[in-house]
Scaffold this motif. Structure first.
Motif, PDB file in Angstrom:
ATOM      1  N   ARG A  68      -3.183   6.470  33.797  1.00  0.00           N
ATOM      2  CA  ARG A  68      -3.183   5.033  34.091  1.00  0.00           C
ATOM      3  C   ARG A  68      -4.234   4.318  33.250  1.00  0.00           C
ATOM      4  O   ARG A  68      -3.971   3.257  32.691  1.00  0.00           O
ATOM      5  CB  ARG A  68      -3.472   4.844  35.585  1.00  0.00           C
ATOM      6  CG  ARG A  68      -2.730   3.746  36.239  1.00  0.00           C
ATOM      7  CD  ARG A  68      -2.894   3.880  37.750  1.00  0.00           C
ATOM      8  NE  ARG A  68      -3.487   2.698  38.312  1.00  0.00           N
ATOM      9  CZ  ARG A  68      -2.793   1.634  38.684  1.00  0.00           C
ATOM     10  NH1 ARG A  68      -1.481   1.599  38.550  1.00  0.00           N
ATOM     11  NH2 ARG A  68      -3.397   0.586  39.188  1.00  0.00           N
ATOM     12  N   GLU A  69      -5.416   4.894  33.147  1.00  0.00           N
ATOM     13  CA  GLU A  69      -6.468   4.307  32.318  1.00  0.00           C
ATOM     14  C   GLU A  69      -6.061   4.301  30.851  1.00  0.00           C
ATOM     15  O   GLU A  69      -6.282   3.318  30.140  1.00  0.00           O
ATOM     16  CB  GLU A  69      -7.781   5.076  32.503  1.00  0.00           C
ATOM     17  CG  GLU A  69      -8.410   4.857  33.856  1.00  0.00           C
ATOM     18  CD  GLU A  69      -9.539   5.806  34.160  1.00  0.00           C
ATOM     19  OE1 GLU A  69     -10.381   5.462  35.022  1.00  0.00           O
ATOM     20  OE2 GLU A  69      -9.604   6.920  33.561  1.00  0.00           O
ATOM     21  N   ARG A  70      -5.434   5.368  30.391  1.00  0.00           N
ATOM     22  CA  ARG A  70      -4.992   5.447  29.000  1.00  0.00           C
ATOM     23  C   ARG A  70      -3.973   4.351  28.687  1.00  0.00           C
ATOM     24  O   ARG A  70      -4.043   3.695  27.649  1.00  0.00           O
ATOM     25  CB  ARG A  70      -4.372   6.815  28.701  1.00  0.00           C
ATOM     26  CG  ARG A  70      -5.361   7.933  28.700  1.00  0.00           C
ATOM     27  CD  ARG A  70      -4.640   9.285  28.514  1.00  0.00           C
ATOM     28  NE  ARG A  70      -5.605  10.320  28.285  1.00  0.00           N
ATOM     29  CZ  ARG A  70      -6.332  10.462  27.183  1.00  0.00           C
ATOM     30  NH1 ARG A  70      -6.179   9.626  26.192  1.00  0.00           N
ATOM     31  NH2 ARG A  70      -7.209  11.435  27.068  1.00  0.00           N
ATOM     32  N   ALA A  71      -3.029   4.160  29.593  1.00  0.00           N
ATOM     33  CA  ALA A  71      -2.025   3.113  29.393  1.00  0.00           C
ATOM     34  C   ALA A  71      -2.697   1.741  29.375  1.00  0.00           C
ATOM     35  O   ALA A  71      -2.381   0.897  28.519  1.00  0.00           O
ATOM     36  CB  ALA A  71      -0.962   3.184  30.486  1.00  0.00           C
ATOM     37  N   PRO A 108       3.277  -3.418  20.818  1.00  0.00           N
ATOM     38  CA  PRO A 108       4.405  -2.502  20.619  1.00  0.00           C
ATOM     39  C   PRO A 108       5.146  -2.132  21.907  1.00  0.00           C
ATOM     40  O   PRO A 108       4.536  -1.995  22.969  1.00  0.00           O
ATOM     41  CB  PRO A 108       3.759  -1.255  20.016  1.00  0.00           C
ATOM     42  CG  PRO A 108       2.407  -1.661  19.587  1.00  0.00           C
ATOM     43  CD  PRO A 108       2.019  -2.845  20.389  1.00  0.00           C
ATOM     44  N   ASP A 109       6.435  -1.942  21.794  1.00  0.00           N
ATOM     45  CA  ASP A 109       7.263  -1.545  22.935  1.00  0.00           C
ATOM     46  C   ASP A 109       6.777  -0.242  23.560  1.00  0.00           C
ATOM     47  O   ASP A 109       6.751  -0.116  24.784  1.00  0.00           O
ATOM     48  CB  ASP A 109       8.728  -1.387  22.509  1.00  0.00           C
ATOM     49  CG  ASP A 109       9.393  -2.721  22.203  1.00  0.00           C
ATOM     50  OD1 ASP A 109       8.900  -3.766  22.673  1.00  0.00           O
ATOM     51  OD2 ASP A 109      10.415  -2.700  21.477  1.00  0.00           O
ATOM     52  N   ALA A 110       6.402   0.726  22.747  1.00  0.00           N
ATOM     53  CA  ALA A 110       5.969   2.024  23.278  1.00  0.00           C
ATOM     54  C   ALA A 110       4.735   1.881  24.163  1.00  0.00           C
ATOM     55  O   ALA A 110       4.627   2.542  25.202  1.00  0.00           O
ATOM     56  CB  ALA A 110       5.695   2.998  22.137  1.00  0.00           C
ATOM     57  N   VAL A 111       3.820   1.021  23.770  1.00  0.00           N
ATOM     58  CA  VAL A 111       2.608   0.798  24.568  1.00  0.00           C
ATOM     59  C   VAL A 111       2.986   0.112  25.880  1.00  0.00           C
ATOM     60  O   VAL A 111       2.524   0.503  26.958  1.00  0.00           O
ATOM     61  CB  VAL A 111       1.565  -0.023  23.782  1.00  0.00           C
ATOM     62  CG1 VAL A 111       0.365  -0.365  24.650  1.00  0.00           C
ATOM     63  CG2 VAL A 111       1.122   0.739  22.537  1.00  0.00           C
ATOM     64  N   TYR A 112       3.852  -0.889  25.802  1.00  0.00           N
ATOM     65  CA  TYR A 112       4.290  -1.572  27.017  1.00  0.00           C
ATOM     66  C   TYR A 112       5.043  -0.619  27.943  1.00  0.00           C
ATOM     67  O   TYR A 112       4.869  -0.653  29.167  1.00  0.00           O
ATOM     68  CB  TYR A 112       5.152  -2.795  26.699  1.00  0.00           C
ATOM     69  CG  TYR A 112       5.678  -3.406  27.968  1.00  0.00           C
ATOM     70  CD1 TYR A 112       4.840  -4.155  28.785  1.00  0.00           C
ATOM     71  CD2 TYR A 112       6.985  -3.176  28.380  1.00  0.00           C
ATOM     72  CE1 TYR A 112       5.299  -4.678  29.989  1.00  0.00           C
ATOM     73  CE2 TYR A 112       7.454  -3.698  29.569  1.00  0.00           C
ATOM     74  CZ  TYR A 112       6.606  -4.438  30.376  1.00  0.00           C
ATOM     75  OH  TYR A 112       7.063  -4.935  31.565  1.00  0.00           O
ATOM     76  N   GLU A 113       5.885   0.237  27.384  1.00  0.00           N
ATOM     77  CA  GLU A 113       6.657   1.166  28.207  1.00  0.00           C
ATOM     78  C   GLU A 113       5.743   2.084  29.011  1.00  0.00           C
ATOM     79  O   GLU A 113       6.028   2.387  30.178  1.00  0.00           O
ATOM     80  CB  GLU A 113       7.627   1.967  27.341  1.00  0.00           C
ATOM     81  CG  GLU A 113       8.786   1.120  26.843  1.00  0.00           C
ATOM     82  CD  GLU A 113       9.576   1.770  25.715  1.00  0.00           C
ATOM     83  OE1 GLU A 113       9.395   2.981  25.455  1.00  0.00           O
ATOM     84  OE2 GLU A 113      10.377   1.054  25.092  1.00  0.00           O
ATOM     85  N   ASP A 114       4.629   2.520  28.428  1.00  0.00           N
ATOM     86  CA  ASP A 114       3.663   3.337  29.173  1.00  0.00           C
ATOM     87  C   ASP A 114       3.060   2.544  30.330  1.00  0.00           C
ATOM     88  O   ASP A 114       2.894   3.066  31.430  1.00  0.00           O
ATOM     89  CB  ASP A 114       2.551   3.839  28.252  1.00  0.00           C
ATOM     90  CG  ASP A 114       3.023   4.909  27.287  1.00  0.00           C
ATOM     91  OD1 ASP A 114       4.123   5.483  27.502  1.00  0.00           O
ATOM     92  OD2 ASP A 114       2.299   5.174  26.311  1.00  0.00           O
TER      93      ASP A 114
END
Length: 153
Positions: free
Chosen positions: A84-87, A104-110
């Motif tokens: 959770r902290e990483r995201a 980025p989409d990948a960051v948002y998806e996390d």
């Protein structure tokens, strides 16, 4: 460094909405350590000495380990941070550097996988708020307490 303006003295009423928002973050479902790590990481990126010192002190006062604070700028290479902290930290970096990252989409998806929709909004507002505070402190050259103490001596 010489302070340009004491913004709280010059216009205290203008900061009331931001202070109320800070209370909202404090009383939210976001973990205190996550909130402060996000604030500290954005402040590191922005180079805001006042905010770095304030959020480091707050984290220490709430029992945060020195290792987690010292390794924050290298969080990707450390096992000390939860998923959770990483995201949240990745989202913080993406939004703080939005001109380069484009969120980025990948960051948002996390973020979307680990935070329910309301917390996604809270986290995004938190990141926006600390970036605003950083710009105010840097713009008016707000001295951090150690600088104030040295200047008084």
């Amino acid at each position: 460094m010489t302070q340009r303006l004491d913004h709280f003295t010059a216009a205290p009423d203008l900061f009331q909405p931001m202070l109320e928002q800070e209370k909202l973050f404090k009383d939210s479902t976001l973990e205190h350590s996550l909130v402060e790590l996000v604030k500290l990481r954005a402040s590191q990126i922005n180079g805001c000495a006042f905010c770095i010192q304030m959020h480091s002190r707050d984290l220490r006062a709430h029992g945060e380990s020195g290792d987690r604070m010292q390794l924050l700028n290298a969080w990707r290479e450390s096992s000390l941070y939860s998923d959770r902290e990483r995201a949240a930290l990745a989202w913080t970096e993406a939004l703080t550097r939005v001109e380069a990252s484009g969120a980025p989409d990948a960051v948002y998806e996390d973020v979307a996988q680990l935070f329910p929709p309301r917390e996604q909004v809270l986290l995004t507002l938190l990141i926006s708020a600390i970036n605003a505070w950083n710009r105010i402190a840097i713009g008016f050259r707000t001295p951090h307490p150690a600088a104030q103490e040295a200047n008084a001596a």
